[in-house]
Write an enzyme that holds these catalytic residues in place. Structure first.
Site, PDB file in Angstrom:
ATOM      1  N   LYS A 177       0.844  -1.204   0.000  1.00 24.49           N
ATOM      2  CA  LYS A 177       0.000   0.000   0.000  1.00 24.49           C
ATOM      3  C   LYS A 177       0.879   1.254   0.000  1.00 24.49           C
ATOM      4  CE  LYS A 177      -3.855  -2.413   2.136  1.00 24.49           C
ATOM      5  NZ  LYS A 177      -4.658  -2.767   3.313  1.00 24.49           N
ATOM      6  N   GLN A 181      -4.363  -1.407   9.534  1.00 21.18           N
ATOM      7  CA  GLN A 181      -4.340  -2.745   8.950  1.00 21.18           C
ATOM      8  C   GLN A 181      -4.900  -3.763   9.940  1.00 21.18           C
ATOM      9  OE1 GLN A 181      -3.566  -3.319   5.783  1.00 21.18           O
ATOM     10  NE2 GLN A 181      -3.829  -5.523   5.904  1.00 21.18           N
ATOM     11  N   ASP A 238     -11.038   2.970   4.218  1.00 18.48           N
ATOM     12  CA  ASP A 238     -11.331   1.539   4.110  1.00 18.48           C
ATOM     13  C   ASP A 238     -12.833   1.324   3.913  1.00 18.48           C
ATOM     14  OD1 ASP A 238      -9.474  -0.558   4.135  1.00 18.48           O
ATOM     15  OD2 ASP A 238      -8.957  -0.214   6.231  1.00 18.48           O
TER      16      ASP A 238
HETATM   17  N1  GUN Z   1      -6.654  -6.700   6.249  1.00 18.60           N
HETATM   18  C1  GUN Z   1      -6.901  -7.431   5.144  1.00 18.60           C
HETATM   19  N2  GUN Z   1      -7.477  -6.681   4.193  1.00 18.60           N
HETATM   20  C2  GUN Z   1      -7.596  -5.433   4.706  1.00 18.60           C
HETATM   21  C3  GUN Z   1      -8.114  -4.203   4.194  1.00 18.60           C
HETATM   22  O1  GUN Z   1      -8.590  -4.097   3.066  1.00 18.60           O
HETATM   23  N3  GUN Z   1      -8.038  -3.147   5.036  1.00 18.60           N
HETATM   24  C4  GUN Z   1      -7.527  -3.238   6.283  1.00 18.60           C
HETATM   25  N4  GUN Z   1      -7.508  -2.139   7.030  1.00 18.60           N
HETATM   26  N5  GUN Z   1      -7.055  -4.359   6.796  1.00 18.60           N
HETATM   27  C5  GUN Z   1      -7.089  -5.447   6.007  1.00 18.60           C
END
Ligand code: GUN
Length: 288
Positions: A53, A97, A120
């Site tokens: 990311k 995350q 998100d």
């Molecule tokens: N963990 C796995 N996929 C995601 C996501 O799309 N966003 C976040 N914040 N955590 C994750």
């Protein structure tokens, strides 16, 4: 017959290119989109996702602000950080995350993120807006799935869509997005008694469960579009989806690979939401 591959990597690349142009334009007006990426603990998969990311932010020109916290971080420390990021004008979006280490209350943390910065789309404001068909942040993975269908001119209107998996962050929002596009939607889950029968009705079959090969070739309707949102690691260390790809591709009309399908799209849509957040916080008009 062999299905046409839905190339999520390529669709994501196009989205990133468009976003880069948009970010360049925003920067020329003095708007610098910024994303805070919060990682708590040492989960290897989370570390990999977060690195990806942050790298993508760099490619597009979004400022990423990384916060790597030890797994001894307390709930209060994490909430204090969220409060600080909520108040920081350089930060347009906040990503925490998941999963968080044991002992931390995920829901309380996610609910603390300002709705204006919830890129998100996991919080009650974003999910409520989705149900109400009001403009707001759409969760990245289901949004990415919809963008892949769109890129291949697969119009859900009038089709029967089946979503396998009812998670708050993928299955449920994806069902709502398909409904918004006028599909007739069935949501299946672990208590669905006749999963095969239901899947065989699907013109569009979306699977987000997290179990390798749970969808076998004989569960796929001839010509269906299959969107595989699972990410599983086999005992041999190979990354596979929830669909038995080799068998399903012989019956499907379109199919996403894993890796190279939903994964890159999720990150692209996170970038999309971050740019959207920057525009909205700058008081610019947005179309959602
Ligand atoms: N963990 C796995 N996929 C995601 C996501 O799309 N966003 C976040 N914040 N955590 C994750």
């Amino acid at each position: 017959m062999s299905a046409e591959l839905i190339d999520g990597k390529k669709v994501a690349e196009r989205i990133r290119e468009d976003l880069k142009k948009e970010v360049d334009e925003l920067k020329s007006r003095g708007i610098n989109p910024g994303l805070a990426v919060v990682l708590v603990g040492e989960n290897p998969a989370s570390k990999k996702y977060v690195a990806s990311k942050e790298k993508t932010c760099g490619e597009i020109g979004i400022n990423s602000f990384g916060y790597k916290l030890p797994d001894t971080t307390t709930q209060k420390e994490l909430l204090d950080l969220i409060d600080k990021l909520n108040a920081d004008p350089k930060i347009n979006g906040i990503l925490v995350q998941l999963p968080l280490p044991k002992g931390l209350n995920e829901k309380e943390v996610m609910d603390r993120i300002s709705p204006a910065k919830d890129v998100d789309g996991f919080g009650p404001d974003a999910l409520g807006k989705l149900v109400l068909d009001e403009p707001g942040f759409i969760p990245c993975t289901p949004h990415g799935a919809m963008k892949m269908l769109e890129a291949y001119n697969i119009n859900p209107a009038g089709k029967h869509a089946v979503v396998v998996g009812r998670s708050v962050i993928v299955g449920k929002p994806l069902a709502l997005l398909l409904l918004r596009k006028n599909a007739t939607v069935t949501i299946c889950h672990s208590k669905t008694p006749n999963l095969k029968e239901e899947c065989l009705k699907a013109d569009i079959l979306c699977v987000a469960v997290g179990r390798a090969k749970m969808i076998t070739g004989d569960m796929v309707k001839q010509g269906a579009a299959v969107i595989d949102i699972g990410i599983n690691v086999t005992p041999e260390g190979k990354i596979v989806g929830d669909v038995d790809f080799d068998a399903a591709k012989e019956r499907a009309g379109y199919i996403t690979p894993v890796p190279g399908g939903a994964g890159p799209m999720t990150i692209a849509m996170l970038m999309y939401n971050t740019v959207l957040a920057a525009r909205m916080q700058a008081g610019m008009k947005v179309e959602i």
